[in-house]
Write a protein that holds these residues in place. Structure first.
Motif, PDB file in Angstrom:
ATOM      1  N   THR A  46       0.830  -1.205   0.000  1.00 18.41           N
ATOM      2  CA  THR A  46       0.000   0.000   0.000  1.00 18.41           C
ATOM      3  C   THR A  46       0.864   1.254   0.000  1.00 18.41           C
ATOM      4  O   THR A  46       0.567   2.213  -0.721  1.00 18.41           O
ATOM      5  N   ALA A  47       1.921   1.266   0.799  1.00 20.58           N
ATOM      6  CA  ALA A  47       2.809   2.433   0.832  1.00 20.58           C
ATOM      7  C   ALA A  47       3.496   2.631  -0.510  1.00 20.58           C
ATOM      8  O   ALA A  47       3.620   3.767  -0.990  1.00 20.58           O
ATOM      9  N   GLY A  48       3.927   1.545  -1.141  1.00 19.89           N
ATOM     10  CA  GLY A  48       4.571   1.657  -2.447  1.00 19.89           C
ATOM     11  C   GLY A  48       3.616   2.162  -3.513  1.00 19.89           C
ATOM     12  O   GLY A  48       3.976   3.025  -4.327  1.00 19.89           O
ATOM     13  N   ALA A  49       2.405   1.630  -3.509  1.00 17.01           N
ATOM     14  CA  ALA A  49       1.418   2.080  -4.495  1.00 17.01           C
ATOM     15  C   ALA A  49       1.026   3.539  -4.251  1.00 17.01           C
ATOM     16  O   ALA A  49       0.870   4.320  -5.200  1.00 17.01           O
ATOM     17  N   GLY A  50       0.883   3.914  -2.992  1.00  9.64           N
ATOM     18  CA  GLY A  50       0.561   5.308  -2.666  1.00  9.64           C
ATOM     19  C   GLY A  50       1.668   6.251  -3.080  1.00  9.64           C
ATOM     20  O   GLY A  50       1.418   7.339  -3.616  1.00  9.64           O
ATOM     21  N   LEU A  51       2.907   5.841  -2.852  1.00  9.66           N
ATOM     22  CA  LEU A  51       4.050   6.654  -3.267  1.00  9.66           C
ATOM     23  C   LEU A  51       4.108   6.775  -4.793  1.00  9.66           C
ATOM     24  O   LEU A  51       4.408   7.846  -5.326  1.00  9.66           O
ATOM     25  N   ALA A  52       3.781   5.691  -5.483  1.00  8.81           N
ATOM     26  CA  ALA A  52       3.776   5.734  -6.946  1.00  8.81           C
ATOM     27  C   ALA A  52       2.734   6.727  -7.460  1.00  8.81           C
ATOM     28  O   ALA A  52       3.003   7.490  -8.401  1.00  8.81           O
ATOM     29  N   VAL A  53       1.570   6.742  -6.830  1.00  3.70           N
ATOM     30  CA  VAL A  53       0.530   7.695  -7.231  1.00  3.70           C
ATOM     31  C   VAL A  53       0.955   9.110  -6.869  1.00  3.70           C
ATOM     32  O   VAL A  53       0.792  10.052  -7.649  1.00  3.70           O
ATOM     33  N   LEU A  54       1.508   9.262  -5.668  1.00  2.00           N
ATOM     34  CA  LEU A  54       1.893  10.582  -5.191  1.00  2.00           C
ATOM     35  C   LEU A  54       2.990  11.202  -6.056  1.00  2.00           C
ATOM     36  O   LEU A  54       2.979  12.400  -6.325  1.00  2.00           O
ATOM     37  N   VAL A  55       3.926  10.390  -6.514  1.00  2.00           N
ATOM     38  CA  VAL A  55       5.020  10.889  -7.342  1.00  2.00           C
ATOM     39  C   VAL A  55       4.633  10.862  -8.821  1.00  2.00           C
ATOM     40  O   VAL A  55       4.974  11.768  -9.582  1.00  2.00           O
ATOM     41  N   GLY A  56       3.902   9.840  -9.228  1.00  2.00           N
ATOM     42  CA  GLY A  56       3.573   9.670 -10.639  1.00  2.00           C
ATOM     43  C   GLY A  56       2.627  10.718 -11.195  1.00  2.00           C
ATOM     44  O   GLY A  56       2.782  11.146 -12.347  1.00  2.00           O
ATOM     45  N   ALA A  57       1.645  11.135 -10.411  1.00  2.00           N
ATOM     46  CA  ALA A  57       0.675  12.114 -10.912  1.00  2.00           C
ATOM     47  C   ALA A  57       1.338  13.447 -11.250  1.00  2.00           C
ATOM     48  O   ALA A  57       1.111  13.986 -12.342  1.00  2.00           O
ATOM     49  N   PRO A  58       2.153  14.026 -10.391  1.00  2.00           N
ATOM     50  CA  PRO A  58       2.807  15.290 -10.785  1.00  2.00           C
ATOM     51  C   PRO A  58       3.794  15.138 -11.940  1.00  2.00           C
ATOM     52  O   PRO A  58       3.922  16.037 -12.777  1.00  2.00           O
ATOM     53  N   VAL A  59       4.484  13.990 -11.984  1.00  2.00           N
ATOM     54  CA  VAL A  59       5.416  13.770 -13.091  1.00  2.00           C
ATOM     55  C   VAL A  59       4.649  13.690 -14.403  1.00  2.00           C
ATOM     56  O   VAL A  59       5.059  14.261 -15.424  1.00  2.00           O
ATOM     57  N   LEU A  60       3.536  12.986 -14.380  1.00  2.00           N
ATOM     58  CA  LEU A  60       2.698  12.888 -15.572  1.00  2.00           C
ATOM     59  C   LEU A  60       2.115  14.247 -15.949  1.00  2.00           C
ATOM     60  O   LEU A  60       2.069  14.618 -17.121  1.00  2.00           O
ATOM     61  N   ALA A  61       1.703  15.007 -14.922  1.00  2.00           N
ATOM     62  CA  ALA A  61       1.098  16.314 -15.190  1.00  2.00           C
ATOM     63  C   ALA A  61       2.120  17.345 -15.652  1.00  2.00           C
ATOM     64  O   ALA A  61       1.753  18.323 -16.312  1.00  2.00           O
ATOM     65  N   ALA A  62       3.383  17.160 -15.322  1.00  2.00           N
ATOM     66  CA  ALA A  62       4.403  18.139 -15.710  1.00  2.00           C
ATOM     67  C   ALA A  62       4.557  18.235 -17.222  1.00  2.00           C
ATOM     68  O   ALA A  62       4.864  19.302 -17.745  1.00  2.00           O
ATOM     69  N   GLY A  63       4.330  17.137 -17.915  1.00  7.18           N
ATOM     70  CA  GLY A  63       4.482  17.154 -19.365  1.00  7.18           C
ATOM     71  C   GLY A  63       3.216  17.562 -20.099  1.00  7.18           C
ATOM     72  O   GLY A  63       3.212  17.628 -21.324  1.00  7.18           O
ATOM     73  N   ILE A  64       2.156  17.847 -19.369  1.00  4.91           N
ATOM     74  CA  ILE A  64       0.871  18.167 -19.997  1.00  4.91           C
ATOM     75  C   ILE A  64       0.567  19.649 -19.805  1.00  4.91           C
ATOM     76  O   ILE A  64       0.600  20.165 -18.691  1.00  4.91           O
ATOM     77  N   ALA A  65       0.259  20.339 -20.905  1.00  5.81           N
ATOM     78  CA  ALA A  65      -0.017  21.766 -20.839  1.00  5.81           C
ATOM     79  C   ALA A  65      -1.515  22.058 -20.836  1.00  5.81           C
ATOM     80  O   ALA A  65      -1.925  23.150 -20.455  1.00  5.81           O
TER      81      ALA A  65
END
Length: 100
Positions: A46-65
């Motif tokens: 659960t901690a790993g999946a939560g961390l993946a969402v927490l880090v992955g969403a901003p990384v994904l959003a950084a490339g989207i304008a």
């Protein structure tokens, strides 16, 4: 009459309590350790999946304008949190009920 101060060095023994501790049940210790391992495993996932969402969403959003993608990401992450919480709760309860 003056009040006297008394220094208490240890907690008083409870009424009816034996001085000697009962012998440890080795099988119960093994069951407890097994339950703790199962819960730790579920918590790590659960901690790993939560961390993946927490880090992955901003990384994904950084490339989207486009603003619509930002709104979709911000609304889409919430159900992921809820699903992670429900999954963790179910696995923790199963770990409590399961035997060794």
């Amino acid at each position: 009459m003056t009040a006297r101060r008394v220094l208490v060095e240890r907690r008083p023994v409870a009424v009816g309590r034996l001085d000697a501790a009962p012998p440890a049940d080795v099988s119960r210790d093994a069951e407890t350790r097994a339950a703790m391992r199962r819960q730790l495993s579920a918590g790590a996932f659960t901690a790993g999946a939560g961390l993946a969402v927490l880090v992955g969403a901003p990384v994904l959003a950084a490339g989207i304008a486009d603003v619509r993608w930002w709104v979709a990401l911000s609304v889409g992450v919430q159900p992921v949190w809820v699903l992670l919480a429900v999954r963790h709760l179910r696995h923790a309860e199963q770990a409590e009920r399961a035997g060794p």
